[in-house]
Design a protein around this motif. Structure first.
Motif, short mmCIF file in Angstrom:
data_model
loop_
_atom_site.label_atom_id
_atom_site.label_comp_id
_atom_site.label_asym_id
_atom_site.label_seq_id
_atom_site.Cartn_x
_atom_site.Cartn_y
_atom_site.Cartn_z
N ALA A 146 2.15 -2.53 1.09
CA ALA A 146 1.10 -2.03 0.88
C ALA A 146 1.18 -0.52 0.73
CB ALA A 146 -0.29 -2.21 2.19
N ILE A 147 2.13 0.01 1.49
CA ILE A 147 2.22 1.26 1.34
C ILE A 147 2.95 1.76 0.30
CG2 ILE A 147 3.74 3.39 2.48
CD1 ILE A 147 3.06 1.95 5.22
N ASN A 148 4.08 0.86 -0.42
CA ASN A 148 4.43 1.18 -1.55
C ASN A 148 3.59 1.16 -2.71
OD1 ASN A 148 7.25 1.84 -0.95
ND2 ASN A 148 7.65 -0.20 -0.40
N ASN A 149 2.69 0.39 -2.86
CA ASN A 149 1.87 0.11 -3.67
C ASN A 149 0.76 1.07 -3.79
OD1 ASN A 149 0.19 -1.78 -5.52
ND2 ASN A 149 -1.48 -1.43 -4.10
N ALA A 150 0.57 1.74 -2.76
CA ALA A 150 -0.27 3.38 -2.67
C ALA A 150 0.66 4.36 -3.21
CB ALA A 150 -0.79 3.52 -1.35
N ILE A 151 1.57 4.23 -2.83
CA ILE A 151 2.61 5.21 -3.53
C ILE A 151 2.66 5.27 -5.01
CG2 ILE A 151 4.91 6.15 -3.77
CD1 ILE A 151 5.44 5.35 -0.90
N ASP A 152 2.76 4.00 -5.46
CA ASP A 152 2.69 3.87 -7.13
C ASP A 152 1.22 4.36 -7.56
OD1 ASP A 152 5.21 2.90 -7.37
OD2 ASP A 152 4.58 0.82 -7.01
N ILE A 153 0.28 4.11 -6.98
CA ILE A 153 -1.22 4.40 -7.48
C ILE A 153 -1.54 5.83 -7.22
CG2 ILE A 153 -3.66 4.03 -6.86
CD1 ILE A 153 -2.72 1.07 -6.19
N LEU A 154 -0.99 6.45 -6.07
CA LEU A 154 -1.36 7.79 -5.69
C LEU A 154 -0.47 8.77 -6.13
CD1 LEU A 154 -2.85 7.42 -2.08
CD2 LEU A 154 -4.09 7.46 -4.24
N TRP A 155 0.73 8.39 -6.49
CA TRP A 155 1.86 9.28 -6.81
C TRP A 155 2.49 9.05 -8.04
CZ3 TRP A 155 3.95 11.77 -1.84
CH2 TRP A 155 4.50 12.90 -2.15
N ASN A 156 3.26 7.89 -8.27
CA ASN A 156 4.00 7.73 -9.27
C ASN A 156 3.20 7.55 -10.80
OD1 ASN A 156 6.20 7.77 -7.84
ND2 ASN A 156 6.16 5.61 -7.46
N ALA A 157 1.86 6.96 -10.53
CA ALA A 157 1.16 6.89 -11.61
C ALA A 157 0.64 7.87 -12.19
CB ALA A 157 0.00 5.76 -11.36
N SER A 167 8.11 11.55 -13.03
CA SER A 167 8.96 12.09 -11.79
C SER A 167 9.57 10.54 -11.32
CB SER A 167 8.11 12.29 -10.52
OG SER A 167 7.00 11.39 -10.23
N ASP A 168 10.64 10.66 -10.75
CA ASP A 168 11.38 9.58 -10.18
C ASP A 168 10.61 8.56 -9.29
OD1 ASP A 168 13.54 10.32 -11.47
OD2 ASP A 168 14.40 11.39 -9.88
N SER A 169 10.71 7.52 -9.33
CA SER A 169 9.87 6.34 -8.71
C SER A 169 10.67 6.45 -7.23
CB SER A 169 9.76 5.18 -9.43
OG SER A 169 9.03 4.00 -8.62
N HIS A 170 9.72 6.53 -6.08
CA HIS A 170 10.26 6.10 -4.97
C HIS A 170 9.71 5.06 -4.10
CE1 HIS A 170 13.17 9.68 -4.68
NE2 HIS A 170 12.01 10.44 -5.55
N VAL A 171 10.28 4.53 -3.39
CA VAL A 171 9.60 3.21 -2.37
C VAL A 171 10.09 3.71 -0.82
CG1 VAL A 171 9.25 1.74 -4.21
CG2 VAL A 171 11.45 1.37 -2.84
#
Length: 210
Positions: A140-151, A156-160
């Motif tokens: 859930a947190i990594n999904n939020a990182i993708d939505i709020l940050w990486n997208a 930028s580099d993707s981070h999990v």
């Protein structure tokens, strides 16, 4: 003449090598200071319980049969927790809130009946959700990182983050958590800037009776 030129070349190479070593050493020292500061800061934030939104206030949040503290519906106060985090980080590592705020994602986690709630924030953006068990929090947190940050930053580099997925770490438990993810924060060396990414989290030292 060749001997002199060779000697000068060797000296220049040595100067460049030692300068690069000193540059990286300064960056590494600052990075480690910030990492230690984050460890202290998430623990400070974890103390900021929101009495009004936590079940019956903390004075009633215990099992009458055993005296053990219950963790269901015990939440943190967002404003106080973030003030504690950024204030402690500034005091310990000299990193100011205005400098690191745009690089920071914060997650609040609190158990409730039937599962675990989470709130994930990046500046003014918020994502709230619910998972049935602690092992689902990481996704859930990594999904939020993708939505709020990486997208929002496709270049930028993707981070999990890895918590339950990393056998070297403690897994998420059924307790409240304060988690901070700081991505690509620029740190000065002697001559150049490098970026570093940090993850820090603290859980309440409480036990829940089933």
């Amino acid at each position: 003449m060749k001997v002199v030129l060779t000697g000068i070349s060797v000296i220049l190479v040595l100067v460049i090598v030692f300068a690069n070593i000193a540059d990286y050493a300064l960056y590494s020292t600052k990075r480690n200071l910030i990492a230690r500061g984050i460890d202290h800061s998430v623990c400070a934030a974890m103390q900021e319980i929101d009495i009004s939104s936590s079940i019956d206030g903390l004075s009633e949040g215990y099992d009458p049969n055993t005296g053990k503290i219950l963790v269901n519906d015990i939440r943190l106060n967002e404003q106080y927790a973030e003030n504690a985090f950024f204030g402690t980080l500034a005091a310990n590592a000299g990193v100011k809130r205005n400098d690191i705020g745009p690089n920071t994602l914060i997650a609040y986690v609190w158990p409730s009946s039937g599962g675990i709630n989470y709130l994930i924030k990046k500046e003014s953006e918020r994502q709230e959700g619910f998972v049935s068990s602690p092992d689902r929090l990481e996704a859930a947190i990594n999904n939020a990182i993708d939505i709020l940050w990486n997208a929002n930053n496709p270049e930028s580099d993707s981070h999990v983050i890895y918590v339950n997925g990393n056998p070297s770490t403690n897994e998420f438990k059924i307790v409240p958590y304060f988690l901070v993810f700081i991505k690509n924060y620029e740190i000065d060396g002697l001559f150049r800037k490098r970026t570093a990414t940090f993850v820090g989290f603290a859980g309440a030292k409480l036990e829940r009776r089933e």
